[in-house]
Design a protein around this motif. Structure first.
Motif, short mmCIF file in Angstrom:
data_model
loop_
_atom_site.label_atom_id
_atom_site.label_comp_id
_atom_site.label_asym_id
_atom_site.label_seq_id
_atom_site.Cartn_x
_atom_site.Cartn_y
_atom_site.Cartn_z
N ASP A 178 0.85 -1.19 0.00
CA ASP A 178 0.00 0.00 0.00
C ASP A 178 0.89 1.24 0.00
O ASP A 178 1.63 1.49 0.96
CB ASP A 178 -0.89 -0.02 1.25
CG ASP A 178 -1.91 1.11 1.24
OD1 ASP A 178 -1.93 1.87 0.25
OD2 ASP A 178 -2.64 1.24 2.23
N ARG A 179 0.83 2.00 -1.07
CA ARG A 179 1.68 3.19 -1.18
C ARG A 179 1.28 4.27 -0.18
O ARG A 179 2.06 5.21 0.06
CB ARG A 179 1.62 3.74 -2.61
CG ARG A 179 2.20 2.79 -3.65
CD ARG A 179 2.32 3.45 -5.00
NE ARG A 179 3.22 4.57 -4.98
CZ ARG A 179 3.56 5.27 -6.07
NH1 ARG A 179 3.07 4.92 -7.25
NH2 ARG A 179 4.38 6.28 -5.99
N SER A 180 0.10 4.17 0.40
CA SER A 180 -0.30 5.17 1.40
C SER A 180 0.59 5.11 2.63
O SER A 180 0.67 6.09 3.39
CB SER A 180 -1.76 4.97 1.80
OG SER A 180 -1.95 3.71 2.42
N LEU A 181 1.28 3.97 2.85
CA LEU A 181 2.21 3.89 3.98
C LEU A 181 3.37 4.85 3.78
O LEU A 181 3.78 5.56 4.72
CB LEU A 181 2.72 2.45 4.13
CG LEU A 181 1.67 1.38 4.45
CD1 LEU A 181 2.31 0.00 4.41
CD2 LEU A 181 1.04 1.64 5.81
N GLU A 182 3.92 4.90 2.57
CA GLU A 182 4.98 5.85 2.28
C GLU A 182 4.46 7.28 2.33
O GLU A 182 5.14 8.18 2.83
CB GLU A 182 5.58 5.57 0.90
CG GLU A 182 6.36 4.28 0.80
CD GLU A 182 6.98 4.10 -0.57
OE1 GLU A 182 7.08 5.09 -1.32
OE2 GLU A 182 7.38 2.97 -0.89
N GLU A 183 3.26 7.48 1.81
CA GLU A 183 2.69 8.84 1.83
C GLU A 183 2.46 9.32 3.26
O GLU A 183 2.67 10.49 3.58
CB GLU A 183 1.38 8.83 1.05
CG GLU A 183 1.57 8.55 -0.45
CD GLU A 183 0.25 8.36 -1.17
OE1 GLU A 183 -0.80 8.39 -0.48
OE2 GLU A 183 0.26 8.17 -2.40
N ALA A 184 2.05 8.39 4.13
CA ALA A 184 1.86 8.77 5.53
C ALA A 184 3.18 9.15 6.18
O ALA A 184 3.26 10.11 6.96
CB ALA A 184 1.21 7.61 6.29
N ASP A 202 4.05 12.53 5.04
CA ASP A 202 3.21 13.53 5.71
C ASP A 202 3.74 13.83 7.11
O ASP A 202 3.53 14.94 7.64
CB ASP A 202 1.77 13.04 5.81
CG ASP A 202 1.08 13.04 4.45
OD1 ASP A 202 1.55 13.76 3.56
OD2 ASP A 202 0.08 12.30 4.28
N PRO A 234 -3.82 -2.67 0.77
CA PRO A 234 -5.03 -1.94 1.12
C PRO A 234 -6.22 -2.87 1.22
O PRO A 234 -6.34 -3.85 0.49
CB PRO A 234 -5.19 -0.95 -0.05
CG PRO A 234 -4.45 -1.58 -1.18
CD PRO A 234 -3.31 -2.32 -0.56
#
Length: 271
Positions: free
Chosen positions: A161-167, A170, A270
């Motif tokens: 899940d690329r949102s882990l890197e985005e988090a 952030d 995800p």
């Protein structure tokens, strides 16, 4: 229906048994005859370990084995580094210019005949006047195995899940630090599996090494092939048994690493 199911089940079992026998019976025979006390490989003379002792006292074979292991370790390490970087570029840079060409060139060794690869590398080394030896074989094996590492690592990157890197970004991490802190630990088992696969492929390669090696730098498969051309000696059976044991251990470890990577990828995927 139950009777038909039983007949089908017996057929499947028989087919599986014949297939396994076709694949592994020659290997089992080779392993058994590596303990043969007779010098004639077709005549059983009792159990003995003397051919293993012959191998460890054979300087030429030991030099070839040392050459193979050094090439395998070095090329696997380089292939893992380059293949991982290539996998990251393909997974995280979907829109960069020339992606299709880069992907095609990266995966070309997967479908290219080894004779063509070996001959092209030989012509390259001759053109640049490179002395053939350890480094030419290492470069050739790195070229061969890098694409396999890229395939393994890219498949794991695609499941994350690329949102882990985005988090992480952030929270203040730059892209490089986010990758090292979040993504790299998750794909580390697949990187290890890729290294082991590259190591195995390099260790047993004969065709490409025969094109790119030079005098005094023969690998173990080349040495074994040259010996077998003059007749199979019981010592060859012992050497092959040791190689089989080593590769089997590497495959088992790589399978566990791949399974761990897949489980981590599924847990990080995800919902």
């Amino acid at each position: 229906m139950a009777r038909a199911s039983n007949r089908l089940s017996r057929f499947n079992v028989t087919s599986l048994a014949l297939g396994l026998a076709f694949l592994y019976l020659p290997i089992v025979i080779l392993v058994i005859y590596s303990f043969n006390a007779s010098r004639l490989v077709t005549v059983w003379g009792g159990w003995s370990l003397k051919w293993y002792s012959e191998f460890f006292n054979d300087g030429a074979m030991l030099d070839a084995a040392s050459m193979s292991f050094r090439v395998a370790v070095t090329s696997a390490t380089l292939a893992t580094l380059l293949g991982t970087l290539a996998a990251v570029a393909l997974s995280r840079g979907e829109r960069f210019k020339g992606r299709t060409l880069f992907s095609g060139m990266l995966y070309a060794p997967l479908v290219m005949p080894e004779v063509i690869t070996g001959l092209s590398l030989l012509l390259l080394f001759v053109a640049v006047n490179a002395e053939r030896g350890f480094w030419t074989v290492t470069i050739a094996h790195t070229t061969l195995t890098m694409c396999f590492v890229a395939v393994v690592v890219q498949s794991r990157l695609g499941a994350l899940d690329r949102s882990l890197e985005e988090a992480a970004m952030d929270l203040g991490c730059d892209p490089a630090r986010a990758f090292l802190s979040v993504t790299l630990p998750l794909i580390l088992p697949s990187i290890a599996a890729g290294w082991m696969l590259a190591f195995t492929l390099s260790l047993d390669d004969l065709v490409i090494a025969s094109f790119t090696t030079g005098p005094g730098s023969a690998t173990l498969p080349i040495r074994i092939y040259s010996e077998v051309r003059l007749g199979v000696k019981p010592e060859i059976n012992a050497i092959c048994t040791l190689i089989i044991a080593l590769i089997a251990a590497v495959i088992v470890v790589a399978s566990f690493a791949s399974k761990l990577s897949r489980e981590q990828g599924e847990s990080a995927a995800p919902l």
